[in-house]
Design a protein around this motif. Structure first.
Motif, PDB file in Angstrom:
ATOM      1  N   GLY A  63       0.910  -1.179  -0.045  1.00 13.75           N
ATOM      2  CA  GLY A  63      -0.225  -0.086   0.050  1.00 13.75           C
ATOM      3  C   GLY A  63       0.889   1.209   0.086  1.00 13.75           C
ATOM      4  N   ILE A  64       0.261   2.409  -0.569  1.00 15.46           N
ATOM      5  CA  ILE A  64       0.731   3.734  -0.535  1.00 15.46           C
ATOM      6  C   ILE A  64      -0.029   4.671  -0.243  1.00 15.46           C
ATOM      7  CG2 ILE A  64       0.534   3.831  -3.188  1.00 15.46           C
ATOM      8  CD1 ILE A  64       3.177   5.545  -3.054  1.00 15.46           C
ATOM      9  N   LEU A  65       0.422   5.472   0.726  1.00 15.33           N
ATOM     10  CA  LEU A  65      -0.638   6.641   1.126  1.00 15.33           C
ATOM     11  C   LEU A  65      -0.128   7.754   0.158  1.00 15.33           C
ATOM     12  CD1 LEU A  65      -2.634   8.291   2.668  1.00 15.33           C
ATOM     13  CD2 LEU A  65      -1.063   8.279   4.471  1.00 15.33           C
ATOM     14  N   VAL A  66      -1.098   8.617  -0.535  1.00 21.56           N
ATOM     15  CA  VAL A  66      -0.700   9.677  -0.924  1.00 21.56           C
ATOM     16  C   VAL A  66      -1.402  10.893  -0.295  1.00 21.56           C
ATOM     17  CG1 VAL A  66      -0.754  11.091  -3.385  1.00 21.56           C
ATOM     18  CG2 VAL A  66      -0.487   8.776  -3.390  1.00 21.56           C
ATOM     19  N   TRP A  67      -0.630  11.602   0.574  1.00 16.96           N
ATOM     20  CA  TRP A  67      -1.353  12.660   1.134  1.00 16.96           C
ATOM     21  C   TRP A  67      -1.339  13.952   0.384  1.00 16.96           C
ATOM     22  CZ3 TRP A  67      -2.878  11.802   6.381  1.00 16.96           C
ATOM     23  CH2 TRP A  67      -3.665  12.776   7.026  1.00 16.96           C
ATOM     24  N   GLY A  68      -2.605  13.998  -0.235  1.00 21.72           N
ATOM     25  CA  GLY A  68      -2.682  15.472  -0.930  1.00 21.72           C
ATOM     26  C   GLY A  68      -2.952  14.830  -2.313  1.00 21.72           C
ATOM     27  N   GLY A  69      -3.977  14.126  -2.371  1.00 23.82           N
ATOM     28  CA  GLY A  69      -4.219  13.296  -3.580  1.00 23.82           C
ATOM     29  C   GLY A  69      -4.933  14.360  -4.654  1.00 23.82           C
ATOM     30  N   ALA A  70      -5.426  15.554  -4.283  1.00 23.98           N
ATOM     31  CA  ALA A  70      -5.864  16.279  -5.456  1.00 23.98           C
ATOM     32  C   ALA A  70      -4.752  17.429  -5.663  1.00 23.98           C
ATOM     33  CB  ALA A  70      -7.003  17.128  -4.684  1.00 23.98           C
ATOM     34  N   THR A  71      -3.663  17.309  -5.204  1.00 23.38           N
ATOM     35  CA  THR A  71      -2.769  18.030  -5.697  1.00 23.38           C
ATOM     36  C   THR A  71      -2.054  17.724  -7.030  1.00 23.38           C
ATOM     37  OG1 THR A  71      -0.846  16.785  -4.740  1.00 23.38           O
ATOM     38  CG2 THR A  71      -1.388  18.557  -3.327  1.00 23.38           C
ATOM     39  N   ALA A  72      -1.502  18.736  -7.934  1.00 19.85           N
ATOM     40  CA  ALA A  72      -0.941  17.989  -9.371  1.00 19.85           C
ATOM     41  C   ALA A  72      -0.022  16.999  -9.016  1.00 19.85           C
ATOM     42  CB  ALA A  72      -0.391  19.284  -9.987  1.00 19.85           C
ATOM     43  N   VAL A  73       0.896  17.112  -8.219  1.00 19.20           N
ATOM     44  CA  VAL A  73       1.851  16.019  -7.926  1.00 19.20           C
ATOM     45  C   VAL A  73       1.320  14.744  -7.374  1.00 19.20           C
ATOM     46  CG1 VAL A  73       4.149  15.268  -7.006  1.00 19.20           C
ATOM     47  CG2 VAL A  73       3.845  17.600  -7.870  1.00 19.20           C
ATOM     48  N   GLY A  74       0.446  14.860  -6.626  1.00 19.62           N
ATOM     49  CA  GLY A  74      -0.306  13.742  -5.953  1.00 19.62           C
ATOM     50  C   GLY A  74      -1.251  13.199  -6.874  1.00 19.62           C
ATOM     51  N   SER A  75      -1.973  13.664  -7.755  1.00 17.25           N
ATOM     52  CA  SER A  75      -2.719  13.178  -8.761  1.00 17.25           C
ATOM     53  C   SER A  75      -1.843  12.282  -9.797  1.00 17.25           C
ATOM     54  CB  SER A  75      -3.435  14.218  -9.642  1.00 17.25           C
ATOM     55  OG  SER A  75      -4.321  14.767  -8.597  1.00 17.25           O
TER      56      SER A  75
ATOM     57  N   ALA B   4     -11.294   7.648  -9.464  1.00 18.09           N
ATOM     58  CA  ALA B   4     -11.213   7.660 -10.722  1.00 18.09           C
ATOM     59  C   ALA B   4      -9.608   7.325 -11.232  1.00 18.09           C
ATOM     60  CB  ALA B   4     -11.598   8.362 -11.566  1.00 18.09           C
ATOM     61  N   LEU B   5      -8.890   8.052 -10.689  1.00 22.23           N
ATOM     62  CA  LEU B   5      -7.421   8.251 -11.049  1.00 22.23           C
ATOM     63  C   LEU B   5      -6.696   6.995 -10.610  1.00 22.23           C
ATOM     64  CD1 LEU B   5      -6.006  11.826 -10.437  1.00 22.23           C
ATOM     65  CD2 LEU B   5      -6.932  10.699 -12.572  1.00 22.23           C
ATOM     66  N   GLY B   6      -7.367   6.228  -9.527  1.00 29.22           N
ATOM     67  CA  GLY B   6      -6.885   4.886  -9.108  1.00 29.22           C
ATOM     68  C   GLY B   6      -6.673   4.647  -7.868  1.00 29.22           C
ATOM     69  N   ALA B   7      -7.416   5.455  -6.851  1.00 24.25           N
ATOM     70  CA  ALA B   7      -7.122   5.276  -5.450  1.00 24.25           C
ATOM     71  C   ALA B   7      -8.199   4.480  -4.978  1.00 24.25           C
ATOM     72  CB  ALA B   7      -7.315   6.484  -4.602  1.00 24.25           C
ATOM     73  N   ALA B   8      -7.861   3.440  -4.135  1.00 25.58           N
ATOM     74  CA  ALA B   8      -8.732   2.459  -3.644  1.00 25.58           C
ATOM     75  C   ALA B   8      -9.761   3.069  -2.556  1.00 25.58           C
ATOM     76  CB  ALA B   8      -8.182   1.384  -2.930  1.00 25.58           C
ATOM     77  N   GLU B   9      -9.132   3.958  -1.992  1.00 25.85           N
ATOM     78  CA  GLU B   9      -9.851   4.837  -0.802  1.00 25.85           C
ATOM     79  C   GLU B   9      -9.523   6.252  -0.887  1.00 25.85           C
ATOM     80  OE1 GLU B   9     -12.250   3.902   1.313  1.00 25.85           O
ATOM     81  OE2 GLU B   9     -12.257   1.858   1.032  1.00 25.85           O
ATOM     82  N   ALA B  10     -10.371   7.114  -0.838  1.00 26.42           N
ATOM     83  CA  ALA B  10     -10.131   8.690  -0.576  1.00 26.42           C
ATOM     84  C   ALA B  10     -10.674   9.038   0.794  1.00 26.42           C
ATOM     85  CB  ALA B  10     -10.864   9.512  -1.761  1.00 26.42           C
ATOM     86  N   VAL B  11      -9.951   9.752   1.569  1.00 24.92           N
ATOM     87  CA  VAL B  11     -10.359  10.217   2.608  1.00 24.92           C
ATOM     88  C   VAL B  11     -10.190  11.573   3.082  1.00 24.92           C
ATOM     89  CG1 VAL B  11      -9.609   9.746   5.372  1.00 24.92           C
ATOM     90  CG2 VAL B  11      -9.830   7.923   3.806  1.00 24.92           C
ATOM     91  N   ASP B  12     -11.177  12.025   3.652  1.00 25.90           N
ATOM     92  CA  ASP B  12     -11.356  13.473   3.925  1.00 25.90           C
ATOM     93  C   ASP B  12     -10.171  14.120   4.779  1.00 25.90           C
ATOM     94  OD1 ASP B  12     -11.683  16.207   4.378  1.00 25.90           O
ATOM     95  OD2 ASP B  12     -13.846  15.771   5.190  1.00 25.90           O
TER      96      ASP B  12
END
Ligand code: NAP
Length: 360
Positions: free
Chosen positions: A167-179, A206-214
Protein backbone atom coordinates in the motif's frame (compact mmCIF):
# COMPACT_ATOMS: atom_id res chain seq x y z
CA UNK A 1 10.06 31.72 -37.89
CA UNK A 2 6.27 31.89 -37.80
CA UNK A 3 3.86 34.62 -36.79
CA UNK A 4 4.91 36.98 -33.98
CA UNK A 5 8.56 35.91 -34.08
CA UNK A 6 9.49 37.95 -31.06
CA UNK A 7 10.22 36.34 -27.78
CA UNK A 8 8.05 38.17 -25.28
CA UNK A 9 9.08 37.26 -21.73
CA UNK A 10 7.87 38.03 -18.20
CA UNK A 11 10.93 39.05 -16.19
CA UNK A 12 11.15 39.02 -12.40
CA UNK A 13 13.32 42.08 -11.62
CA UNK A 14 13.96 41.00 -8.01
CA UNK A 15 12.53 39.36 -4.90
CA UNK A 16 9.02 40.60 -4.15
CA UNK A 17 8.87 42.60 -7.40
CA UNK A 18 6.06 42.43 -9.97
CA UNK A 19 6.74 40.68 -13.29
CA UNK A 20 7.54 43.03 -16.19
CA UNK A 21 7.22 42.24 -19.90
CA UNK A 22 10.25 42.53 -22.14
CA UNK A 23 11.20 41.40 -25.63
CA UNK A 24 14.18 39.05 -25.82
CA UNK A 25 16.04 37.34 -28.62
CA UNK A 26 14.76 33.93 -29.69
CA UNK A 27 17.48 31.51 -28.53
CA UNK A 28 19.00 28.55 -30.40
CA UNK A 29 19.05 25.06 -28.92
CA UNK A 30 22.30 23.32 -27.98
CA UNK A 31 23.14 19.88 -29.48
CA UNK A 32 20.91 17.91 -27.07
CA UNK A 33 18.10 20.45 -26.80
CA UNK A 34 14.98 21.60 -28.61
CA UNK A 35 13.43 25.05 -28.98
CA UNK A 36 9.66 25.20 -28.30
CA UNK A 37 7.19 27.91 -29.31
CA UNK A 38 5.11 27.81 -26.17
CA UNK A 39 1.33 27.68 -26.63
CA UNK A 40 0.58 27.05 -22.96
CA UNK A 41 2.58 27.75 -19.81
CA UNK A 42 1.50 26.19 -16.51
CA UNK A 43 2.25 27.57 -13.07
CA UNK A 44 3.66 25.73 -10.07
CA UNK A 45 3.74 26.76 -6.40
CA UNK A 46 7.54 27.15 -6.61
CA UNK A 47 6.99 30.07 -9.02
CA UNK A 48 5.18 32.29 -6.50
CA UNK A 49 7.49 31.07 -3.72
CA UNK A 50 10.54 32.16 -5.73
CA UNK A 51 8.98 35.55 -6.35
CA UNK A 52 7.97 36.02 -2.71
CA UNK A 53 10.93 34.44 -0.90
CA UNK A 54 13.78 34.70 -3.39
CA UNK A 55 14.44 30.96 -3.82
CA UNK A 56 17.15 30.69 -6.51
CA UNK A 57 16.77 34.38 -7.33
CA UNK A 58 20.13 36.15 -7.73
CA UNK A 59 20.39 39.73 -6.41
CA UNK A 60 22.26 41.14 -9.41
CA UNK A 61 19.97 40.43 -12.35
CA UNK A 62 16.41 39.86 -13.47
CA UNK A 63 15.35 36.27 -14.00
CA UNK A 64 12.57 34.37 -15.73
CA UNK A 65 10.40 31.97 -13.72
CA UNK A 66 8.52 28.88 -14.79
CA UNK A 67 9.02 25.19 -15.46
CA UNK A 68 6.13 23.83 -17.53
CA UNK A 69 5.44 24.43 -21.21
CA UNK A 70 3.61 22.89 -24.15
CA UNK A 71 3.80 23.99 -27.76
CA UNK A 72 5.41 23.28 -31.12
CA UNK A 73 9.03 22.37 -31.77
CA UNK A 74 10.70 25.19 -33.72
CA UNK A 75 14.21 23.77 -34.07
CA UNK A 76 16.24 20.83 -32.78
CA UNK A 77 19.86 20.42 -31.71
CA UNK A 78 22.44 18.69 -33.89
CA UNK A 79 22.41 15.46 -31.80
CA UNK A 80 18.64 14.97 -31.93
CA UNK A 81 17.55 12.29 -34.42
CA UNK A 82 14.50 13.12 -36.51
CA UNK A 83 12.87 9.98 -35.12
CA UNK A 84 12.82 11.74 -31.73
CA UNK A 85 11.77 15.32 -32.58
CA UNK A 86 11.35 17.39 -35.72
CA UNK A 87 10.14 20.98 -36.22
CA UNK A 88 6.37 21.16 -36.00
CA UNK A 89 5.97 18.34 -33.46
CA UNK A 90 3.47 19.06 -30.68
CA UNK A 91 5.32 18.58 -27.39
CA UNK A 92 5.41 19.30 -23.69
CA UNK A 93 8.62 20.26 -21.95
CA UNK A 94 10.08 20.55 -18.50
CA UNK A 95 12.06 23.79 -18.41
CA UNK A 96 14.92 23.76 -15.94
CA UNK A 97 15.97 27.42 -15.83
CA UNK A 98 15.78 27.31 -12.05
CA UNK A 99 18.55 24.71 -11.98
CA UNK A 100 20.66 25.91 -14.93
CA UNK A 101 20.32 29.62 -14.17
CA UNK A 102 19.93 30.16 -17.92
CA UNK A 103 16.88 32.34 -18.72
CA UNK A 104 16.55 30.69 -22.16
CA UNK A 105 15.57 27.52 -20.24
CA UNK A 106 12.73 29.16 -18.30
CA UNK A 107 9.02 28.88 -19.08
CA UNK A 108 7.50 32.35 -18.63
CA UNK A 109 8.12 33.48 -22.23
CA UNK A 110 7.03 32.61 -25.77
CA UNK A 111 10.09 30.52 -26.68
CA UNK A 112 11.83 28.08 -24.32
CA UNK A 113 14.74 25.69 -24.73
CA UNK A 114 14.42 22.30 -23.02
CA UNK A 115 16.62 19.25 -22.93
CA UNK A 116 15.31 16.61 -25.36
CA UNK A 117 14.99 14.08 -22.52
CA UNK A 118 12.66 16.50 -20.74
CA UNK A 119 10.26 16.70 -23.68
CA UNK A 120 7.51 14.34 -24.82
CA UNK A 121 5.43 14.25 -27.98
CA UNK A 122 1.68 14.69 -27.47
CA UNK A 123 -1.39 12.82 -28.66
CA UNK A 124 -3.32 14.91 -31.21
CA UNK A 125 -6.33 14.97 -28.91
CA UNK A 126 -4.52 16.54 -25.97
CA UNK A 127 -4.79 20.34 -25.85
CA UNK A 128 -1.72 22.44 -25.10
CA UNK A 129 -3.17 23.73 -21.78
CA UNK A 130 -3.85 20.13 -20.69
CA UNK A 131 -0.35 19.08 -21.74
CA UNK A 132 1.25 21.94 -19.81
CA UNK A 133 -0.18 20.55 -16.55
CA UNK A 134 1.97 17.43 -16.89
CA UNK A 135 5.76 18.07 -16.83
CA UNK A 136 6.43 19.04 -13.20
CA UNK A 137 3.56 16.96 -11.82
CA UNK A 138 4.62 13.73 -13.54
CA UNK A 139 8.35 14.48 -13.37
CA UNK A 140 8.22 15.02 -9.61
CA UNK A 141 5.95 12.01 -9.08
CA UNK A 142 8.31 9.78 -11.09
CA UNK A 143 11.29 10.92 -9.00
CA UNK A 144 9.36 10.52 -5.73
CA UNK A 145 8.03 7.04 -6.51
CA UNK A 146 10.78 5.42 -8.54
CA UNK A 147 13.87 7.21 -7.18
CA UNK A 148 13.11 8.17 -3.56
CA UNK A 149 10.70 5.34 -2.69
CA UNK A 150 12.37 2.86 -5.04
CA UNK A 151 9.09 1.38 -6.32
CA UNK A 152 9.30 -1.02 -9.26
CA UNK A 153 8.78 0.68 -12.62
CA UNK A 154 5.43 -0.24 -14.18
CA UNK A 155 6.19 -2.73 -16.92
CA UNK A 156 2.89 -4.36 -17.83
CA UNK A 157 -0.83 -3.85 -17.76
CA UNK A 158 -2.11 -1.79 -14.87
CA UNK A 159 -4.01 -4.82 -13.64
CA UNK A 160 -0.76 -6.48 -12.53
CA UNK A 161 -1.48 -8.30 -9.29
CA UNK A 162 2.00 -8.76 -7.93
CA UNK A 163 2.15 -5.54 -5.88
CA UNK A 164 -1.46 -5.20 -4.78
CA UNK A 165 -0.81 -6.03 -1.11
CA UNK A 166 1.72 -3.21 -1.02
CA UNK A 167 0.00 0.00 0.00
CA UNK A 168 0.98 3.59 -0.64
CA UNK A 169 -0.61 6.61 0.96
CA UNK A 170 -0.64 9.77 -1.14
CA UNK A 171 -1.27 12.62 1.27
CA UNK A 172 -2.69 15.41 -0.92
CA UNK A 173 -4.30 13.36 -3.67
CA UNK A 174 -5.85 16.45 -5.27
CA UNK A 175 -2.52 18.22 -5.71
CA UNK A 176 -1.07 18.15 -9.21
CA UNK A 177 1.87 16.00 -8.08
CA UNK A 178 -0.34 13.79 -5.91
CA UNK A 179 -2.77 13.15 -8.79
CA UNK A 180 0.14 12.08 -11.00
CA UNK A 181 1.53 9.89 -8.21
CA UNK A 182 -1.80 8.11 -7.71
CA UNK A 183 -1.85 7.20 -11.40
CA UNK A 184 1.77 6.05 -11.52
CA UNK A 185 1.46 4.01 -8.32
CA UNK A 186 -1.68 2.36 -9.72
CA UNK A 187 0.22 1.55 -12.92
CA UNK A 188 2.93 -0.01 -10.74
CA UNK A 189 0.22 -2.23 -9.27
CA UNK A 190 0.17 -0.86 -5.71
CA UNK A 191 -2.99 -0.29 -3.71
CA UNK A 192 -3.32 3.46 -3.33
CA UNK A 193 -4.90 5.42 -0.47
CA UNK A 194 -5.29 9.17 -0.77
CA UNK A 195 -6.40 12.15 1.27
CA UNK A 196 -8.35 14.95 -0.37
CA UNK A 197 -11.27 17.28 0.23
CA UNK A 198 -14.58 15.42 -0.35
CA UNK A 199 -15.24 17.39 -3.54
CA UNK A 200 -12.28 15.57 -5.11
CA UNK A 201 -12.98 12.05 -3.85
CA UNK A 202 -14.67 10.81 -7.04
CA UNK A 203 -11.79 12.13 -9.15
CA UNK A 204 -9.10 10.69 -6.89
CA UNK A 205 -10.80 7.28 -7.03
CA UNK A 206 -11.13 7.52 -10.81
CA UNK A 207 -7.38 8.11 -11.03
CA UNK A 208 -6.76 4.90 -9.13
CA UNK A 209 -7.12 5.35 -5.37
CA UNK A 210 -8.81 2.42 -3.64
CA UNK A 211 -9.96 4.79 -0.88
CA UNK A 212 -10.17 8.55 -0.63
CA UNK A 213 -10.30 10.06 2.85
CA UNK A 214 -11.21 13.57 3.95
CA UNK A 215 -8.29 15.25 5.72
CA UNK A 216 -10.21 18.40 6.59
CA UNK A 217 -13.48 17.81 8.44
CA UNK A 218 -12.25 15.45 11.16
CA UNK A 219 -8.58 16.39 10.93
CA UNK A 220 -5.43 14.47 9.93
CA UNK A 221 -5.46 12.10 12.94
CA UNK A 222 -8.93 10.79 12.11
CA UNK A 223 -7.97 10.55 8.46
CA UNK A 224 -5.01 8.39 9.47
CA UNK A 225 -7.34 6.10 11.49
CA UNK A 226 -9.70 5.77 8.50
CA UNK A 227 -6.85 4.91 6.15
CA UNK A 228 -5.47 2.28 8.52
CA UNK A 229 -8.92 0.74 8.93
CA UNK A 230 -9.47 0.60 5.16
CA UNK A 231 -6.07 -0.99 4.54
CA UNK A 232 -6.53 -3.41 7.43
CA UNK A 233 -9.81 -4.73 6.01
CA UNK A 234 -8.12 -5.89 2.82
CA UNK A 235 -4.83 -7.03 4.33
CA UNK A 236 -2.84 -4.27 2.65
CA UNK A 237 0.22 -3.01 4.48
CA UNK A 238 1.06 0.63 3.95
CA UNK A 239 4.82 0.81 3.68
CA UNK A 240 5.09 3.86 1.45
CA UNK A 241 3.89 7.43 1.83
CA UNK A 242 4.13 10.39 -0.51
CA UNK A 243 3.48 13.67 1.29
CA UNK A 244 2.38 16.19 -1.34
CA UNK A 245 0.88 18.77 1.02
CA UNK A 246 0.44 19.47 4.68
CA UNK A 247 1.51 20.95 7.97
CA UNK A 248 2.88 19.46 11.20
CA UNK A 249 -0.45 17.72 11.94
CA UNK A 250 -0.17 15.97 8.60
CA UNK A 251 3.37 14.79 9.35
CA UNK A 252 2.16 13.52 12.74
CA UNK A 253 -0.62 11.61 10.97
CA UNK A 254 1.86 10.12 8.49
CA UNK A 255 4.01 8.98 11.43
CA UNK A 256 0.90 7.39 12.97
CA UNK A 257 0.10 5.50 9.76
CA UNK A 258 3.60 4.09 9.34
CA UNK A 259 4.10 3.22 12.99
CA UNK A 260 0.72 1.48 13.09
CA UNK A 261 1.70 -0.68 10.12
CA UNK A 262 4.31 -2.72 11.99
CA UNK A 263 4.81 -5.19 9.20
CA UNK A 264 4.63 -2.56 6.51
CA UNK A 265 5.78 -3.24 2.93
CA UNK A 266 7.67 -6.33 1.78
CA UNK A 267 7.26 -8.41 4.93
CA UNK A 268 8.21 -5.67 7.35
CA UNK A 269 11.37 -4.51 5.66
CA UNK A 270 10.10 -1.35 4.04
CA UNK A 271 8.74 1.88 5.48
CA UNK A 272 9.55 4.87 3.37
CA UNK A 273 8.33 8.43 3.13
CA UNK A 274 9.02 10.70 0.19
CA UNK A 275 7.97 14.21 1.08
CA UNK A 276 7.70 17.17 -1.25
CA UNK A 277 8.16 19.37 1.80
CA UNK A 278 10.93 19.05 4.42
CA UNK A 279 9.92 16.91 7.41
CA UNK A 280 9.49 19.36 10.37
CA UNK A 281 11.87 17.44 12.64
CA UNK A 282 11.84 20.02 15.43
CA UNK A 283 8.09 19.61 15.85
CA UNK A 284 7.39 16.01 14.82
CA UNK A 285 9.79 13.11 15.25
CA UNK A 286 10.28 10.97 12.16
CA UNK A 287 8.41 7.65 12.12
CA UNK A 288 10.28 4.86 13.88
CA UNK A 289 12.12 2.56 11.51
CA UNK A 290 11.26 4.59 8.40
CA UNK A 291 13.46 6.16 5.76
CA UNK A 292 12.35 9.72 5.10
CA UNK A 293 13.53 11.68 2.08
CA UNK A 294 12.84 15.20 0.91
CA UNK A 295 12.13 14.90 -2.80
CA UNK A 296 14.40 17.05 -4.99
CA UNK A 297 12.36 16.84 -8.16
CA UNK A 298 14.16 19.28 -10.44
CA UNK A 299 17.64 18.39 -9.24
CA UNK A 300 17.02 14.67 -9.74
CA UNK A 301 15.34 15.24 -13.08
CA UNK A 302 18.74 16.40 -14.34
CA UNK A 303 20.54 13.49 -12.65
CA UNK A 304 18.13 10.70 -13.60
CA UNK A 305 18.03 11.12 -17.39
CA UNK A 306 17.16 7.41 -17.50
CA UNK A 307 13.87 8.12 -15.70
CA UNK A 308 13.09 11.25 -17.73
CA UNK A 309 13.67 9.41 -21.03
CA UNK A 310 11.65 6.42 -19.69
CA UNK A 311 8.71 8.73 -18.97
CA UNK A 312 8.93 11.13 -21.90
CA UNK A 313 10.16 8.98 -24.76
CA UNK A 314 8.80 5.55 -23.90
CA UNK A 315 5.58 5.93 -21.96
CA UNK A 316 3.77 9.21 -21.48
CA UNK A 317 2.31 9.68 -24.97
CA UNK A 318 1.08 6.08 -25.12
CA UNK A 319 -0.45 6.25 -21.66
CA UNK A 320 -2.26 9.47 -22.59
CA UNK A 321 -3.51 7.98 -25.88
CA UNK A 322 -4.86 4.89 -24.13
CA UNK A 323 -6.35 6.90 -21.26
CA UNK A 324 -4.03 5.17 -18.78
CA UNK A 325 -3.14 8.58 -17.36
CA UNK A 326 -4.90 11.95 -17.44
CA UNK A 327 -3.74 15.54 -17.19
CA UNK A 328 -4.74 17.68 -14.22
CA UNK A 329 -7.85 19.85 -14.45
CA UNK A 330 -6.96 23.15 -16.17
CA UNK A 331 -8.01 26.73 -15.55
CA UNK A 332 -6.80 29.13 -18.23
CA UNK A 333 -6.01 32.62 -16.89
CA UNK A 334 -6.54 35.27 -19.55
CA UNK A 335 -3.93 37.78 -20.73
CA UNK A 336 -1.21 35.58 -22.20
CA UNK A 337 2.29 36.43 -20.94
CA UNK A 338 0.74 39.58 -19.46
CA UNK A 339 -1.60 37.39 -17.38
CA UNK A 340 1.22 35.61 -15.55
CA UNK A 341 1.38 38.01 -12.60
CA UNK A 342 -2.37 37.71 -11.98
CA UNK A 343 -2.02 33.92 -12.25
CA UNK A 344 0.85 33.91 -9.71
CA UNK A 345 -1.25 36.03 -7.32
CA UNK A 346 -4.15 33.59 -7.72
CA UNK A 347 -1.92 30.56 -7.13
CA UNK A 348 -0.43 32.14 -4.00
CA UNK A 349 -3.96 32.40 -2.56
CA UNK A 350 -4.33 28.65 -3.17
CA UNK A 351 -6.04 26.48 -5.77
CA UNK A 352 -8.05 23.31 -5.30
CA UNK A 353 -7.66 20.40 -7.69
CA UNK A 354 -6.66 22.48 -10.70
CA UNK A 355 -3.64 23.90 -12.48
CA UNK A 356 -3.44 27.51 -13.67
CA UNK A 357 -2.27 27.97 -17.26
CA UNK A 358 -1.71 30.96 -19.55
CA UNK A 359 -1.67 30.91 -23.35
CA UNK A 360 1.26 33.08 -24.52
N1 NAP B 1 10.22 18.83 -3.58
C1 NAP B 1 9.92 18.91 -4.88
O1 NAP B 1 10.68 18.50 -5.75
C2 NAP B 1 8.60 19.50 -5.29
C3 NAP B 1 8.17 19.42 -6.61
C4 NAP B 1 6.92 19.91 -6.96
C5 NAP B 1 6.13 20.51 -5.98
N2 NAP B 1 6.60 20.63 -4.72
C6 NAP B 1 5.77 21.21 -3.64
O2 NAP B 1 4.75 20.24 -3.41
C7 NAP B 1 3.53 20.86 -3.06
C8 NAP B 1 2.44 20.39 -4.02
O3 NAP B 1 2.64 20.96 -5.31
P1 NAP B 1 1.47 20.88 -6.39
O4 NAP B 1 1.83 21.74 -7.53
O5 NAP B 1 1.12 19.47 -6.63
O6 NAP B 1 0.31 21.57 -5.53
P2 NAP B 1 -1.14 22.07 -5.93
O7 NAP B 1 -1.71 21.23 -7.01
O8 NAP B 1 -1.11 23.56 -6.16
O9 NAP B 1 -1.87 21.80 -4.53
C9 NAP B 1 -3.17 22.24 -4.30
C10 NAP B 1 -3.87 21.18 -3.47
O10 NAP B 1 -3.24 21.08 -2.18
C11 NAP B 1 -4.13 20.30 -1.40
N3 NAP B 1 -3.83 20.46 0.02
C12 NAP B 1 -3.55 21.61 0.68
N4 NAP B 1 -3.35 21.33 1.99
C13 NAP B 1 -3.52 20.00 2.15
C14 NAP B 1 -3.45 19.12 3.28
N5 NAP B 1 -3.20 19.58 4.50
N6 NAP B 1 -3.67 17.81 3.07
C15 NAP B 1 -3.95 17.33 1.82
N7 NAP B 1 -4.04 18.12 0.72
C16 NAP B 1 -3.83 19.44 0.90
C17 NAP B 1 -5.50 20.84 -1.76
O11 NAP B 1 -6.34 19.70 -1.77
P3 NAP B 1 -7.94 19.76 -1.66
O12 NAP B 1 -8.39 20.56 -2.81
O13 NAP B 1 -8.32 18.32 -1.71
O14 NAP B 1 -8.25 20.39 -0.33
C18 NAP B 1 -5.31 21.45 -3.17
O15 NAP B 1 -6.11 20.86 -4.15
C19 NAP B 1 3.81 22.37 -3.10
O16 NAP B 1 4.15 22.80 -1.79
C20 NAP B 1 5.03 22.47 -4.02
O17 NAP B 1 5.79 23.64 -3.78
C21 NAP B 1 7.81 20.14 -4.33
Amino acid sequence: MSQSATNLAALLPGVGKTLVLEERAIPSPGPDEILIRNRAIALNPIDWKRQAFGIAVPSDRAIILGSDVAGEVVSVGSNIPSSLFTPGDRVLGSADGMMSGNPDHAAFQRYTIVSATSASKLPDTLSFPEAATLPTAFGTAVIALFHDLGLPLPTGPSTSKQNEKKGILVWGGATAVGSAAIQLARLAGLTVYATASPTHHARVRALGAAEAVDYRSAGPTSAADEILAAAGKTGVEIGYVLVAAGDKEVFAAVKQVLESSPRAGDGGKIKKVASLLPWPEEEVAKPEGAEVSWVRGMEMWRGRRDLSAWLNHQNLKGWLEKGEVEPHKVRVVQGGIGGLQAALDELKKGVSGEKLVVEP
